[in-house]
Design a protein around this motif. Structure first.
Motif, PDB file in Angstrom:
ATOM      1  N   PHE A 295       1.037  -1.066   0.061  1.00 40.03           N
ATOM      2  CA  PHE A 295       0.220   0.108  -0.008  1.00 40.03           C
ATOM      3  C   PHE A 295       0.846   1.205   0.007  1.00 40.03           C
ATOM      4  O   PHE A 295       2.140   1.259   0.609  1.00 40.03           O
ATOM      5  CB  PHE A 295      -0.899  -0.029   0.981  1.00 40.03           C
ATOM      6  N   PRO A 296       0.245   2.411  -0.646  1.00 40.86           N
ATOM      7  CA  PRO A 296       1.237   3.615  -0.787  1.00 40.86           C
ATOM      8  C   PRO A 296       1.463   4.258   0.558  1.00 40.86           C
ATOM      9  O   PRO A 296       0.256   4.346   1.424  1.00 40.86           O
ATOM     10  CB  PRO A 296       0.596   4.359  -1.856  1.00 40.86           C
ATOM     11  N   PHE A 297       2.595   4.557   1.025  1.00 39.11           N
ATOM     12  CA  PHE A 297       2.780   5.442   2.440  1.00 39.11           C
ATOM     13  C   PHE A 297       3.487   6.461   2.098  1.00 39.11           C
ATOM     14  O   PHE A 297       4.612   6.770   1.291  1.00 39.11           O
ATOM     15  CB  PHE A 297       3.337   4.527   3.182  1.00 39.11           C
ATOM     16  N   PRO A 298       2.953   7.850   2.520  1.00 40.13           N
ATOM     17  CA  PRO A 298       3.840   9.185   1.918  1.00 40.13           C
ATOM     18  C   PRO A 298       5.168   9.229   2.843  1.00 40.13           C
ATOM     19  O   PRO A 298       5.414   8.605   3.964  1.00 40.13           O
ATOM     20  CB  PRO A 298       3.034  10.368   2.704  1.00 40.13           C
ATOM     21  N   SER A 299       6.272   9.421   2.096  1.00 38.26           N
ATOM     22  CA  SER A 299       7.549   9.373   2.651  1.00 38.26           C
ATOM     23  C   SER A 299       8.281  10.779   2.665  1.00 38.26           C
ATOM     24  O   SER A 299       9.261  10.629   2.994  1.00 38.26           O
ATOM     25  CB  SER A 299       8.712   8.440   1.859  1.00 38.26           C
ATOM     26  N   GLY A 300       7.525  11.763   2.048  1.00 41.64           N
ATOM     27  CA  GLY A 300       8.083  13.068   1.829  1.00 41.64           C
ATOM     28  C   GLY A 300       7.487  13.900   0.983  1.00 41.64           C
ATOM     29  O   GLY A 300       6.516  13.775   0.466  1.00 41.64           O
TER      30      GLY A 300
END
Length: 484
Positions: A295-300
């Motif tokens: 699943f997509p996860f915000p990294s910046g």
């Protein structure tokens, strides 16, 4: 007349004698010239040793060697004294000693007192091969290991019976070198080195929740307290975290109590989780397994202030590195993770219309190192959890009144019981022969016909040897590999 003949004969004899003497003198000149160069060669202007190829001297580190010379030593020149050094005793001027000090090569010139070269030597200093071989032979007598050196490096070749024996040989050789990187492991591990790991994850989760909330009103007039003629009390329902299943109203038929309302809920959850991942790897190599998703996860944020996403994995993940330490024993580094998306811990990022909801994860993770015999089973981790929460909320004092106090309080009860066990089994395995029929889970499966689908409600058929009961699982089959 006779006298004249005598004079002519005498003159001829004299002339012949003169010719023979001249010829003899002419033949002696080249003989003297041929002897003169040989006499000059007997006294050379340069020593003959300078034209001889250098002598090769190979020494092990910190070892010495003695050389005997034909003439006394006058002077010694060493190309690199850090690699080798030369010593000689004035009491024995025809003997020198070469001492190895560091790994490398250099040359040595030996000159006599007249300035002529006596000897030229090429000195090469190497690691102590014999010392490493002796240590390996003494500590590991059952292994076949050869040692080779080149410059400052040691190379181990041969065959060993296990990966642990290979590591031990490298550790022994490192004691003889300056740095660990100077040992190159070229050993070949013989024997069966494929390891099959079976992991069984079993979890039972039971959740019991009860909620009982009530709302009521109390109105009283004519209170005998100066300044107070009326008292009104209202209680509101404390909404449970889960929507109520049952709601209602109590009719009291009095002027003091209103008609209280109530909400009631009882919920029981039972969850069973069973996973059996199986993974195969060669001894010393790492194998990975994942059954789940990403699943997509915000990294910046990027240059324009937009969020940058990276994908994170969830599901049942397994990583393990086996090492066959003995003929029938396996050492393993295991990392196991069970994760699932948990929307209750989701996080909302952003403001206004540009918002992103990031789900959370519920994770159960274990990481350990174990040692098992082939076919052995061991529980590597377990969890037994029992959470109990009981909450009572209500009107002070009134909630404690017997019987009637239930109209002025709300009760919530929650209990969660979880039991989790992770069990691993290791096998040292060999591949099956190509003539062997390997069993597959799809063996015996046959798609259902139209009659089976529409008339009998069957999606598939399963055939096998012997009769199977109707309640037997038609998709249950043997494992798809063979162990020996």
């Amino acid at each position: 007349m006779n006298r004249k003949l005598q004079h002519l004969v005498a003159a001829a004899c004299c002339f012949a004698a003169a010719l023979s003497w001249t010829a003899a003198s002419a033949q002696e000149v080249p003989q003297r010239r041929s002897v003169a160069p040989s006499a000059a060669a007997a006294t050379p202007s340069t020593p003959a040793a300078e034209n001889v190829a250098p002598t090769l001297i190979e020494l092990s580190l910190n070892k010495a060697k003695a050389l005997t010379l034909p003439r006394p030593v006058g002077k010694i020149v060493v190309g690199n004294e850090a690699v080798a050094d030369v010593h000689f005793d004035p009491a024995q001027p025809t003997k020198i000693y070469v001492v190895a000090k560091a790994i490398g090569s250099t040359n040595v010139l030996i000159i006599d007192k007249s300035g002529s070269a006596i000897e030229q030597a090429e000195v090469r200093v190497m690691f102590d091969n014999e010392g490493i071989k002796a240590a390996l032979q003494r500590l590991m007598p059952n292994e076949t290991i050869d040692v080779s050196t080149f410059r400052d490096s040691v190379f181990l070749t041969g065959k060993v019976r296990s990966a642990s024996a290979s590591r031990n040989a490298v550790n022994i050789a490192r004691r003889f070198v300056a740095a660990d990187a100077n040992v190159t492991n070229m050993l070949t591990v013989i024997g069966s080195q494929q390891v099959i790991l079976q992991v069984r994850v079993a979890e039972m989760d039971r959740d019991v929740r009860k909620n009982l909330a009530a709302s009521s009103s109390l109105s009283k007039t004519g209170i005998g307290i100066p300044g107070f003629r009326r008292l009104d009390i209202n209680t509101s329902i404390l909404a449970p975290t889960i929507p109520a299943i049952s709601t209602g109203r109590l009719f009291t038929g009095t002027n003091v109590f209103g008609d209280p309302t109530f909400q009631a809920l009882e919920r029981q959850n039972l969850t069973k989780t069973l996973a059996e991942p199986t993974l195969t790897a060669i001894s010393g190599e790492t194998a990975s397994f994942l059954s789940g998703g990403e699943f997509p996860f915000p990294s910046g944020l990027d240059e324009n202030g937009q969020p940058v996403f990276e994908f994170r994995q969830f599901g049942i993940g397994l990583n393990f590195t086996p090492t066959v330490v003995e003929e029938n024993r396996v050492n393993m580094q295991i990392s196991m993770e069970i994760s699932a998306i948990d929307n209750t811990s989701a996080l909302t990022i952003g403001t206004g219309a540009q918002t992103t909801t990031v789900p959370g994860l519920s994770v159960k993770r274990t990481e350990t190192t174990i040692d098992l015999p082939s076919g052995g089973t061991l529980m590597i981790s377990g969890l037994l959890k029992d959470n109990l929460a009981d909450t009572i909320s209500g009107m002070p004092y009134l909630k404690d009144v017997p019987i009637l106090g239930a109209l002025f309080r709300s009760t919530q009860f929650q209990r969660q019981e979880t039991e989790l066990v992770i069990i691993v089994t290791a096998y040292i395995a060999k591949p099956a022969d190509k003539t062997t029929d390997v069993a597959l889970p799809t063996d015996g499966f046959e798609p259902a016909s139209d009659i089976d689908i529409y008339l009998l409600g069957r999606l598939h058929r399963h055939y096998a040897k012997g009769e199977r009961p109707l309640w037997a699982d038609p998709l249950k089959g043997p494992f798809g590999y063979i162990m020996k």
